[in-house]
Design a protein around this motif. Sequence first.
Motif, PDB file in Angstrom:
ATOM      1  N   LEU A  12      67.251  14.627 -34.855  1.00 17.81           N
ATOM      2  CA  LEU A  12      66.068  15.353 -35.308  1.00 17.81           C
ATOM      3  C   LEU A  12      64.911  14.391 -35.476  1.00 17.81           C
ATOM      4  N   LYS A  13      63.788  14.783 -34.900  1.00 23.94           N
ATOM      5  CA  LYS A  13      62.556  14.012 -35.038  1.00 23.94           C
ATOM      6  C   LYS A  13      61.458  14.989 -35.447  1.00 23.94           C
ATOM      7  N   ILE A  14      60.764  14.690 -36.547  1.00 19.49           N
ATOM      8  CA  ILE A  14      59.654  15.538 -36.984  1.00 19.49           C
ATOM      9  C   ILE A  14      58.399  15.056 -36.270  1.00 19.49           C
ATOM     10  N   LEU A  15      57.846  15.899 -35.388  1.00 22.36           N
ATOM     11  CA  LEU A  15      56.696  15.492 -34.566  1.00 22.36           C
ATOM     12  C   LEU A  15      55.379  15.691 -35.302  1.00 22.36           C
ATOM     13  N   SER A  16      55.261  16.800 -35.987  1.00 23.20           N
ATOM     14  CA  SER A  16      54.077  17.082 -36.810  1.00 23.20           C
ATOM     15  C   SER A  16      54.478  18.177 -37.777  1.00 23.20           C
ATOM     16  N   ASP A  17      53.570  18.614 -38.573  1.00 25.38           N
ATOM     17  CA  ASP A  17      53.900  19.617 -39.583  1.00 25.38           C
ATOM     18  C   ASP A  17      54.408  20.890 -38.910  1.00 25.38           C
ATOM     19  N   GLY A  18      55.696  21.178 -39.134  1.00 29.46           N
ATOM     20  CA  GLY A  18      56.270  22.414 -38.600  1.00 29.46           C
ATOM     21  C   GLY A  18      56.707  22.354 -37.154  1.00 29.46           C
ATOM     22  N   ILE A  19      56.632  21.183 -36.519  1.00 28.97           N
ATOM     23  CA  ILE A  19      57.094  21.043 -35.131  1.00 28.97           C
ATOM     24  C   ILE A  19      58.201  19.984 -35.085  1.00 28.97           C
ATOM     25  N   TYR A  20      59.328  20.350 -34.488  1.00 29.92           N
ATOM     26  CA  TYR A  20      60.491  19.466 -34.480  1.00 29.92           C
ATOM     27  C   TYR A  20      60.987  19.230 -33.058  1.00 29.92           C
TER      28      TYR A  20
END
Length: 552
Positions: free
Chosen positions: A69-77
């Motif tokens: 899991l990588k969090i790319l931006s707020d609310g996008i994974y």
Amino acid sequence: VGNNDTEMHAILAEFELPSRFPAEIERAAKKITGKISSAEIKGRRDFREVVTFTVDPADAKDFDDALSLKILSDGIYEVGVHIADVTHYVRPGSVLDQEAFNRATSVYLVDRTVPMLPEHLSNELCSLRPDEDKLCFSAVFRMDSHAKIINTWLGKTIIRSNRRFAYEEVQEIIEKGQGELSEEILTLHNLAQTLRAERVKKGSIEFDRVEVKFKLDENGKPLGILFKENKVSNQLIEEFMLLANKKVAEFCSGVMKEPHPERIGKGSACVFRIHDKPNMEKLENFARFVGKFGHQIQMTSDRKIMESLNRLLEDVQGKPEQNLMETLALRSMSKAVYSPENIGHYGLGFKHYTHFTSPIRRYPDMMVHRFLDYYLTGTGSLPKGNVLGEDCKHASDMEKKAADAERASIKYKQVEYMADKVGQVLDGVISGVTEWGIYVELNESKCEGMISIRDLLGDFYEYDEQNYRIAGRRTGKVFQLGDAIRVEVWRTNLAKKQLDFKLAYDEEEMAILSNVPSKSSSEQKVRPGKKNEKKQKGVKDSGKKKSGRNKN
């Protein structure tokens, strides 16, 4: 009857399954080195710096799937489903490949796993063990917080797992909301539950079978029976595996809708996991039966059937009849098989589905990896036409043999477990009805045995196949599928894996019956040639259905 090892080997022999690898296969596996060249790494997408973990049963030794899991931006994974790249090591036409093809699947008996690949590959080189660089084939999804897929990427990767979890550990983190990698696990859990809800909403049928496990001593003797349930930690893994399998099938079929690098290989051949529509006659019989319990199966359309089946399975959760209802619902369904002809997967409600996520234990997944590689790179030689059809049939046949062997080993341990309980009176439920007797599943242990129709006192009983029951001609006494019943454990026969019960009569019943002349054994209604040991036609073939992930 010999010792545990002898009996387990006898079960494998009965189903013509191997118990060990030939020496040449072990030697061939040992020759393969796990060294990964810099050129190999350069040709792959590198996930070694992304948080990655595996989740498996506590006693598992081969880990063929991992999540990142990588969090790319707020609310996008970015969610990565990483699958061991077995075909990097097992080359087409090699002795290892031929052996894996012949076996087609790993076999799971109650006390052991008979692997498809030698342990040097299954437990070491291919297994996604923590803190080791591993080669994978991956499906990577960019999605929002509502699990809506923005795009999909498929290709070869290199990963490094940060942590190996057991399901119980992940379950605890989800329930408590804290623990190691809790942010990643809770995020993936929420996404998985959203995927699951959407899948069920679109018609996927949710079977939730209880899995029987045995607590064994060092000699393999059963000391107790445990039940594994499908909890949210299992669902976390299952939903992402289902998603990966679905998207790989769509890509190989040429219908992938999300943006993806150009598809190079020509054609749309693949190994599909297909599940045909149910047998309508069986389903109508099932609908009539559940109607007596106040449930309704709407037969007007496929969608209505699936919705009402899901409602039924939800309604019986935790009730005494849960296992029975799920068993009967499964028996009304077709059997999922491998095929080059895609007709979709009825039970999941998917138009395209395959098995991509377990190549360490299933040969069809290795075949799918090769098809996927071909469509991504244009290289490789793949089976097609009659050969592909024959290969799929072989894999389906071997899968059935493995499942039958597993059931036989469970039945053996159940009979062994009940051997010192002869004479005990126990509660159960009628789980099968035949012209030669009734099958009863005990509530506490889920062990199943039979009461012969010859041993029912006081009347002449006739078999009513349409209504899953037998009825006394004189008294009208009925024994129906799903009825609660008290039985006495009468006999155990380990050699035949057979458990016999008697109906447990109370003193008042015995007093009445002792004054009623019963028919002799020879007069009871049993068709010529039928034996107690034979299975019931259509209604009876009970045994646990392994509820482990990716059984669809």
